[in-house]
Design a protein around this motif. Structure first.
Motif, mmCIF file in Angstrom:
data_model
loop_
_atom_site.group_PDB
_atom_site.id
_atom_site.type_symbol
_atom_site.label_atom_id
_atom_site.label_comp_id
_atom_site.label_asym_id
_atom_site.label_seq_id
_atom_site.Cartn_x
_atom_site.Cartn_y
_atom_site.Cartn_z
ATOM 1 N N GLU A 294 5.210 46.680 33.316
ATOM 2 C CA GLU A 294 3.971 46.134 32.763
ATOM 3 C C GLU A 294 3.896 44.647 33.070
ATOM 4 O O GLU A 294 4.896 43.933 32.971
ATOM 5 N N CYS A 295 2.708 44.201 33.394
ATOM 6 C CA CYS A 295 2.468 42.790 33.682
ATOM 7 C C CYS A 295 1.491 42.238 32.637
ATOM 8 O O CYS A 295 0.376 42.745 32.507
ATOM 9 N N TRP A 296 1.932 41.227 31.924
ATOM 10 C CA TRP A 296 1.123 40.553 30.914
ATOM 11 C C TRP A 296 1.012 39.081 31.280
ATOM 12 O O TRP A 296 1.878 38.547 31.972
ATOM 13 N N VAL A 297 -0.041 38.424 30.799
ATOM 14 C CA VAL A 297 -0.151 36.975 30.953
ATOM 15 C C VAL A 297 -0.321 36.326 29.594
ATOM 16 O O VAL A 297 -0.882 36.912 28.674
ATOM 17 N N ARG A 298 0.226 35.135 29.503
ATOM 18 C CA ARG A 298 -0.091 34.247 28.379
ATOM 19 C C ARG A 298 -0.976 33.176 28.987
ATOM 20 O O ARG A 298 -0.582 32.497 29.929
ATOM 21 N N ARG A 299 -2.198 33.107 28.498
ATOM 22 C CA ARG A 299 -3.173 32.175 29.067
ATOM 23 C C ARG A 299 -2.748 30.733 28.831
ATOM 24 O O ARG A 299 -2.189 30.394 27.778
ATOM 25 N N GLN A 300 -3.018 29.889 29.828
ATOM 26 C CA GLN A 300 -2.620 28.483 29.772
ATOM 27 C C GLN A 300 -3.177 27.812 28.515
ATOM 28 O O GLN A 300 -4.349 28.010 28.169
ATOM 29 N N PHE A 301 -2.317 27.055 27.840
ATOM 30 C CA PHE A 301 -2.673 26.291 26.644
ATOM 31 C C PHE A 301 -3.214 27.172 25.529
ATOM 32 O O PHE A 301 -4.062 26.757 24.739
ATOM 33 N N SER A 302 -2.721 28.406 25.444
ATOM 34 C CA SER A 302 -3.240 29.363 24.474
ATOM 35 C C SER A 302 -2.123 30.294 24.021
ATOM 36 O O SER A 302 -1.126 30.454 24.704
ATOM 37 N N GLU A 303 -2.341 30.907 22.886
ATOM 38 C CA GLU A 303 -1.435 31.958 22.412
ATOM 39 C C GLU A 303 -1.906 33.335 22.863
ATOM 40 O O GLU A 303 -1.256 34.343 22.598
ATOM 41 N N THR A 304 -3.051 33.390 23.530
ATOM 42 C CA THR A 304 -3.645 34.660 23.938
ATOM 43 C C THR A 304 -2.782 35.334 24.999
ATOM 44 O O THR A 304 -2.438 34.721 26.008
ATOM 45 N N ARG A 305 -2.440 36.608 24.741
ATOM 46 C CA ARG A 305 -1.728 37.434 25.721
ATOM 47 C C ARG A 305 -2.637 38.586 26.116
ATOM 48 O O ARG A 305 -3.290 39.177 25.265
ATOM 49 N N GLY B 71 8.970 47.542 26.703
ATOM 50 C CA GLY B 71 10.117 47.329 27.581
ATOM 51 C C GLY B 71 10.760 45.980 27.364
ATOM 52 O O GLY B 71 10.461 45.256 26.404
ATOM 53 N N ASP B 72 11.669 45.655 28.276
ATOM 54 C CA ASP B 72 12.413 44.399 28.220
ATOM 55 C C ASP B 72 11.707 43.339 29.049
ATOM 56 O O ASP B 72 11.282 43.614 30.176
ATOM 57 N N LEU B 73 11.624 42.130 28.525
ATOM 58 C CA LEU B 73 11.095 41.023 29.307
ATOM 59 C C LEU B 73 12.098 40.735 30.417
ATOM 60 O O LEU B 73 13.223 40.304 30.154
ATOM 61 N N THR B 74 11.717 41.020 31.645
ATOM 62 C CA THR B 74 12.633 40.946 32.777
ATOM 63 C C THR B 74 12.376 39.733 33.651
ATOM 64 O O THR B 74 13.293 39.195 34.262
ATOM 65 N N LEU B 75 11.133 39.283 33.705
ATOM 66 C CA LEU B 75 10.779 38.151 34.571
ATOM 67 C C LEU B 75 9.633 37.385 33.941
ATOM 68 O O LEU B 75 8.689 37.986 33.415
ATOM 69 N N GLN C 149 5.819 40.084 42.153
ATOM 70 C CA GLN C 149 6.573 39.729 40.943
ATOM 71 C C GLN C 149 7.031 40.986 40.203
ATOM 72 O O GLN C 149 8.149 41.053 39.690
ATOM 73 N N MET C 150 6.156 41.993 40.176
ATOM 74 C CA MET C 150 6.514 43.261 39.526
ATOM 75 C C MET C 150 7.651 43.949 40.293
ATOM 76 O O MET C 150 8.567 44.511 39.684
ATOM 77 N N ASP C 151 7.619 43.879 41.610
ATOM 78 C CA ASP C 151 8.676 44.467 42.438
ATOM 79 C C ASP C 151 10.004 43.747 42.217
ATOM 80 O O ASP C 151 11.059 44.383 42.123
ATOM 81 N N ILE C 152 9.958 42.428 42.094
ATOM 82 C CA ILE C 152 11.173 41.657 41.801
ATOM 83 C C ILE C 152 11.757 42.092 40.460
ATOM 84 O O ILE C 152 12.964 42.333 40.339
ATOM 85 N N ALA C 153 10.911 42.219 39.447
ATOM 86 C CA ALA C 153 11.380 42.634 38.118
ATOM 87 C C ALA C 153 11.967 44.046 38.159
ATOM 88 O O ALA C 153 13.020 44.306 37.554
ATOM 89 N N ALA C 154 11.317 44.963 38.887
ATOM 90 C CA ALA C 154 11.848 46.324 39.021
ATOM 91 C C ALA C 154 13.211 46.285 39.718
ATOM 92 O O ALA C 154 14.128 47.034 39.351
ATOM 93 N N GLY C 155 13.354 45.402 40.695
ATOM 94 C CA GLY C 155 14.639 45.254 41.387
ATOM 95 C C GLY C 155 15.730 44.729 40.471
ATOM 96 O O GLY C 155 16.873 45.193 40.515
ATOM 97 N N ILE C 156 15.393 43.765 39.634
ATOM 98 C CA ILE C 156 16.367 43.221 38.684
ATOM 99 C C ILE C 156 16.824 44.314 37.720
ATOM 100 O O ILE C 156 18.026 44.544 37.529
ATOM 101 N N ALA C 157 15.867 44.991 37.093
ATOM 102 C CA ALA C 157 16.199 46.010 36.088
ATOM 103 C C ALA C 157 16.966 47.181 36.697
ATOM 104 O O ALA C 157 17.940 47.671 36.112
#
Length: 128
Positions: free
Chosen positions: A93-104, A10-14, A37-45
């Motif tokens: 979908e909700c993903w995280v990028r871990r702090q100080f890392s490239e890990t998603r 999908g599109d990065l929305t938030l 946060q997911m609800d906000i993104a769904a509202g934006i899209a």
């Protein structure tokens, strides 16, 4: 295929940063904050697709696969999967990028049903 090889759909929305005020005493971010946060993104899209106001009518099943920690960057991706007369279904979908890392890591996902509203707050056709 392992989770590390998955790619967001999908599109990065938030995109937002998980802060200490959003955490429980163990340092994990509250699930309700992630859901908001997911609800906000769904509202934006959905508002962009409907070209107007939308509201959340339903959310289907969330399973938390990974914790979100203070300092993680939360990334919410959305896809409009179906458009009805007055409602839309979105995959979120909700993903995280871990702090100080490239890990998603994928944290959770859900299906949101959003309804387009007119100026009086009544359902209106999405394509009007």
């Amino acid at each position: 295929m392992s989770e590390q090889l998955d790619e967001p759909q999908g599109d990065l929305t938030l995109r937002t940063l998980a802060m200490p005020a959003d955490a429980n005493p163990a340092g994990d971010i509250f699930g309700g904050w992630v859901m908001a946060q997911m609800d906000i993104a769904a509202g934006i899209a959905s508002s962009e697709r409907a070209r107007g106001r939308t509201v959340t009518a339903a959310m289907k099943e969330m399973i938390f696969r990974q914790p979100v920690k203070v300092g993680d960057t939360l990334c919410i991706y959305t896809t409009v999967t179906q458009v009805g007369r007055t409602s839309m279904t979105l995959s979120v979908e909700c993903w995280v990028r871990r702090q100080f890392s490239e890990t998603r890591q994928k944290v959770t996902q859900a299906i949101f049903v959003m309804v387009a509203l007119d100026a009086a707050g009544k359902p209106r056709p999405v394509d009007s």
